[in-house]
Design an enzyme around this catalytic site. Structure first.
Site, PDB file in Angstrom:
ATOM      1  N   HIS A 111       8.822 -24.712   9.020  1.00 55.29           N
ATOM      2  CA  HIS A 111       7.715 -25.452   9.643  1.00 55.29           C
ATOM      3  C   HIS A 111       6.349 -25.171   9.035  1.00 55.29           C
ATOM      4  CE1 HIS A 111       9.782 -26.599  13.711  1.00 55.29           C
ATOM      5  NE2 HIS A 111      10.490 -26.950  12.648  1.00 55.29           N
TER       6      HIS A 111
ATOM      7  N   ASP B 246       0.867  -1.187   0.000  1.00 54.93           N
ATOM      8  CA  ASP B 246       0.000   0.000   0.000  1.00 54.93           C
ATOM      9  C   ASP B 246       0.905   1.239   0.000  1.00 54.93           C
ATOM     10  OD1 ASP B 246       0.873   0.292   2.603  1.00 54.93           O
ATOM     11  OD2 ASP B 246      -1.110   0.208   3.526  1.00 54.93           O
ATOM     12  N   HIS B 247       0.308   2.404   0.250  1.00 51.86           N
ATOM     13  CA  HIS B 247       1.075   3.651   0.210  1.00 51.86           C
ATOM     14  C   HIS B 247       2.178   3.689   1.267  1.00 51.86           C
ATOM     15  CE1 HIS B 247      -2.416   3.900   2.795  1.00 51.86           C
ATOM     16  NE2 HIS B 247      -1.759   4.758   3.548  1.00 51.86           N
TER      17      HIS B 247
ATOM     18  N   HIS C  46       5.248 -31.777   9.446  1.00 49.31           N
ATOM     19  CA  HIS C  46       4.660 -30.459   9.174  1.00 49.31           C
ATOM     20  C   HIS C  46       3.681 -30.485   7.998  1.00 49.31           C
ATOM     21  CE1 HIS C  46       7.340 -28.895  12.163  1.00 49.31           C
ATOM     22  NE2 HIS C  46       8.377 -29.404  11.512  1.00 49.31           N
TER      23      HIS C  46
ATOM     24  N   CYS D 135       3.045  -3.274   4.110  1.00 42.96           N
ATOM     25  CA  CYS D 135       2.201  -2.137   4.491  1.00 42.96           C
ATOM     26  C   CYS D 135       2.893  -1.448   5.665  1.00 42.96           C
ATOM     27  CB  CYS D 135       0.765  -2.563   4.798  1.00 42.96           C
ATOM     28  SG  CYS D 135       0.531  -3.628   6.236  1.00 42.96           S
ATOM     29  N   GLY D 136       2.194  -0.610   6.413  1.00 45.87           N
ATOM     30  CA  GLY D 136       2.855   0.116   7.495  1.00 45.87           C
ATOM     31  C   GLY D 136       3.375  -0.813   8.571  1.00 45.87           C
ATOM     32  N   THR D 137       2.510  -1.692   9.037  1.00 44.91           N
ATOM     33  CA  THR D 137       2.895  -2.635  10.100  1.00 44.91           C
ATOM     34  C   THR D 137       3.115  -4.058   9.591  1.00 44.91           C
ATOM     35  OG1 THR D 137       0.574  -3.149  10.469  1.00 44.91           O
ATOM     36  CG2 THR D 137       1.533  -1.388  11.832  1.00 44.91           C
TER      37      THR D 137
HETATM   38  C1  RB5 Z   1      -2.015   2.669   6.467  1.00 42.84           C
HETATM   39  O1  RB5 Z   1      -2.041   3.884   7.133  1.00 42.84           O
HETATM   40  C2  RB5 Z   1      -1.818   1.530   7.454  1.00 42.84           C
HETATM   41  O2  RB5 Z   1      -2.966   1.364   8.211  1.00 42.84           O
HETATM   42  C3  RB5 Z   1      -1.462   0.256   6.715  1.00 42.84           C
HETATM   43  O3  RB5 Z   1      -0.310   0.469   5.972  1.00 42.84           O
HETATM   44  C4  RB5 Z   1      -1.150  -0.967   7.560  1.00 42.84           C
HETATM   45  O4  RB5 Z   1      -0.237  -0.690   8.554  1.00 42.84           O
HETATM   46  C5  RB5 Z   1      -2.313  -1.703   8.060  1.00 42.84           C
HETATM   47  O5  RB5 Z   1      -2.191  -2.733   8.725  1.00 42.84           O
END
Ligand code: RB5
Length: 148
Positions: free
Chosen positions: A102, A12-13, A137, A69-71
């Site tokens: 695994h 994503d962004h 496994h 993504c961000g996280t």
């Molecule tokens: C985007 O702001 C953020 O929510 C996304 O990248 C991600 O971290 C979601 O889990």
């Protein structure tokens, strides 16, 4: 005959810059990369890109997927809703190695706001170079597919 290992990458962004840099690194190492977007900072919805990558892995077109993504959390939740996808959110080397050995994970999820690019590249290299152990496994992996 094309013998290059094919990898689908999506973001994503929050993750597209890492995704683009991973594509450069992997391409220079001889992998064939399929860029599923996004390709700029405009805010987008991560499930869209998770699905694009997961469909390429499910169909066998790509051996592995990488989602950023961000996280890494949203991407991993979205990816694991696809039958046959075993997505792992990884932040450090040990679990990255173990999820290949695994869980036979086929999608790596990374959080661009959580780890450095150097760490993301290290984890990507571990993920792509570690083999599934099979054996006991296998049975557990078959059970996973029955959950969806
Ligand atoms: C985007 O702001 C953020 O929510 C996304 O990248 C991600 O971290 C979601 O889990």
């Amino acid at each position: 005959m094309n013998t290059k290992i094919k990898i689908a990458l999506g973001a994503d962004h929050a993750g597209y810059e890492y995704k683009d840099r991973l594509i450069s690194e992997l391409t220079s190492k001889g992998f064939e990369c399929v860029d599923c977007g996004t390709n700029g900072p405009k805010s987008v919805d991560y499930p869209v890109y998770a699905s694009k990558v997961c469909e390429l892995v499910r169909s066998g077109e790509c051996k592995f997927g990488i989602l950023v993504c961000g996280t890494g959390i949203g991407m991993s939740i979205a990816a694991n809703k696809h039958r046959g996808i075993r997505a792992a959110l990884c932040n450090e080397a040990g679990s990255t190695e173990m999820t290949r050995r695994h869980n036979d994970s086929n999608v790596l999820c990374l959080g661009a706001r959580m780890i450095t690019f150097e760490k993301a590249l290290e984890l990507t290299n571990i993920f792509l170079s570690t083999e599934f152990e099979g054996g006991r496994h296998e049975r557990r992996i078959e059970m996973l597919d029955k959950l969806l």
